[in-house]
Design a protein around this motif. Structure first.
Motif, PDB file in Angstrom:
ATOM      1  N   ARG A   1      -9.834   3.911  -8.138  1.00 45.58           N
ATOM      2  CA  ARG A   1     -10.245   3.988  -9.348  1.00 45.58           C
ATOM      3  C   ARG A   1      -9.214   2.850 -10.231  1.00 45.58           C
ATOM      4  NH1 ARG A   1      -6.558   8.137  -8.712  1.00 45.58           N
ATOM      5  NH2 ARG A   1      -4.972   8.188 -10.346  1.00 45.58           N
ATOM      6  N   HIS A   2      -8.270   2.304  -9.685  1.00 42.84           N
ATOM      7  CA  HIS A   2      -7.295   1.303 -10.375  1.00 42.84           C
ATOM      8  C   HIS A   2      -7.942  -0.194 -10.601  1.00 42.84           C
ATOM      9  CE1 HIS A   2      -4.257   4.133 -11.175  1.00 42.84           C
ATOM     10  NE2 HIS A   2      -4.223   4.665  -9.913  1.00 42.84           N
ATOM     11  N   ASP A   3      -8.929  -0.501 -10.037  1.00 44.80           N
ATOM     12  CA  ASP A   3      -9.483  -1.774  -9.945  1.00 44.80           C
ATOM     13  C   ASP A   3     -11.167  -1.624 -10.103  1.00 44.80           C
ATOM     14  OD1 ASP A   3      -9.150  -4.674 -10.121  1.00 44.80           O
ATOM     15  OD2 ASP A   3     -10.352  -4.384  -8.310  1.00 44.80           O
TER      16      ASP A   3
ATOM     17  N   ALA B   1      -4.801  -2.558  -5.530  1.00 43.70           N
ATOM     18  CA  ALA B   1      -5.780  -1.808  -5.714  1.00 43.70           C
ATOM     19  C   ALA B   1      -6.834  -2.056  -5.158  1.00 43.70           C
ATOM     20  CB  ALA B   1      -5.852  -1.567  -7.114  1.00 43.70           C
ATOM     21  N   ALA B   2      -7.541  -3.274  -5.096  1.00 39.41           N
ATOM     22  CA  ALA B   2      -8.529  -3.633  -4.455  1.00 39.41           C
ATOM     23  C   ALA B   2      -8.469  -3.663  -3.076  1.00 39.41           C
ATOM     24  CB  ALA B   2      -8.997  -4.987  -4.720  1.00 39.41           C
TER      25      ALA B   2
ATOM     26  N   LEU C   1       0.902  -1.202   0.118  1.00 40.47           N
ATOM     27  CA  LEU C   1      -0.099   0.106   0.071  1.00 40.47           C
ATOM     28  C   LEU C   1       0.845   1.182   0.079  1.00 40.47           C
ATOM     29  CD1 LEU C   1      -3.040  -0.772   2.458  1.00 40.47           C
ATOM     30  CD2 LEU C   1      -3.003  -0.781  -0.107  1.00 40.47           C
ATOM     31  N   ASP C   2       1.990   1.378   0.687  1.00 45.68           N
ATOM     32  CA  ASP C   2       2.674   2.572   0.913  1.00 45.68           C
ATOM     33  C   ASP C   2       3.361   2.540  -0.448  1.00 45.68           C
ATOM     34  OD1 ASP C   2       2.210   2.718   3.691  1.00 45.68           O
ATOM     35  OD2 ASP C   2       4.070   1.676   4.281  1.00 45.68           O
TER      36      ASP C   2
ATOM     37  N   THR D   1       4.703   6.221  -4.903  1.00 49.96           N
ATOM     38  CA  THR D   1       4.981   6.073  -6.113  1.00 49.96           C
ATOM     39  C   THR D   1       4.276   6.898  -7.254  1.00 49.96           C
ATOM     40  OG1 THR D   1       4.686   3.966  -6.646  1.00 49.96           O
ATOM     41  CG2 THR D   1       6.340   4.126  -5.462  1.00 49.96           C
ATOM     42  N   GLY D   2       3.046   6.689  -6.829  1.00 47.58           N
ATOM     43  CA  GLY D   2       2.039   7.025  -7.966  1.00 47.58           C
ATOM     44  C   GLY D   2       1.814   5.921  -9.050  1.00 47.58           C
TER      45      GLY D   2
END
Length: 251
Positions: free
Chosen positions: A188-190, A155-156, A140-141, A146-147
């Motif tokens: 928004r990534h998954d 992501a989930a 997660l970190d 890093t973006g």
């Protein structure tokens, strides 16, 4: 599905465990999150798939994980796709204890018996393999700092952590404000993780009976500081809660 890899419900629960107290953060919303994490794990295993705001069983073959397979069978018996918000808002008594007991059997936590007010028996759970918890947290970190778009599993996990209000537990205080905001943005990534996370927040906000719009507005994802239940959609007032959606099982 092999058991060498931890499932999302297990990872979410390990994230929520407080190493100092042995209690779980956000216990009531965590129960909703565990039910949602099961859906994401089943989707990652190719057993279910999103159908709008509903969940459809596409491959009813068991995964080999008894707890996930129980959820898969219940979904299969519905016969038709079920709205994610209705599934997550259903009774899930004992789910957290089921996963805590599983983690104990796997040697990842150990139970510590105690008493509340010197009378009521309680059970707390301490992580025995802190390396596992550190690895989960590090994923997660890394995604936050890093973006770089994370893998679907991470992501989930981020989406679920935000949805159940773990932001303030993982990144406390004013210094953690930007990290909590970025944790929210990872939703928004998954697509499946986002669907489930929004369903968890909808249940908490008491809007389970209302059909979701196809696209959520930017303000829909809840507060960046992680305080309390995430905010409802703009223009949609939150309805009063109708009591706890799930009973705290272990503290």
């Amino acid at each position: 599905m092999g058991r060498s890899r931890r499932t999302l419900p297990e990872e979410l629960l390990l994230l929520a465990l407080d190493p100092a107290t042995g209690t779980t953060a956000q216990p009531q919303s965590l129960d909703l999150g565990l039910a949602g994490a099961q859906l994401v794990e089943l989707a990652l295993a190719g057993r279910i798939a999103p159908d709008g705001d509903r969940i459809a069983v596409v491959v009813p073959r068991p995964t080999g994980d008894p707890t996930l397979d129980c959820a898969l069978e219940l979904l299969r018996r519905r016969g038709a796709p079920v709205r994610a918000v209705h599934w997550i808002g259903g009774p899930r008594l004992g789910l957290r204890q089921t996963y805590l007991s599983h983690l104990e059997r796997c040697g990842m936590v150990h139970a510590v018996a105690g008493q509340m007010c010197g009378v009521l028996p309680t059970t707390r759970y301490q992580a025995t393999d802190t390396e596992i918890s550190r690895e989960i947290r590090a994923r997660l970190d890394s995604a936050i700092r890093t973006g770089v778009p994370p893998d679907p599993r991470t992501a989930a996990l981020a989406a679920l952590a935000h949805a159940v209000g773990l932001g303030k537990h993982l990144y406390p205080g004013n210094e953690g404000r930007s990290s909590r905001s970025r944790l929210r943005d990872l939703i928004r990534h998954d697509p499946m993780g986002g669907l489930v996370a929004h369903a968890v927040m909808d249940v908490q906000n008491g809007v389970a009976a209302q059909p979701r719009r196809s696209s959520a507005p930017a303000g829909r994802q809840g507060p960046a500081d992680g305080r309390g239940a995430p905010e409802p959609a703009r223009g949609v007032p939150a309805q009063p809660r109708r009591g706890s959606m799930a009973r705290a099982v272990a503290h």
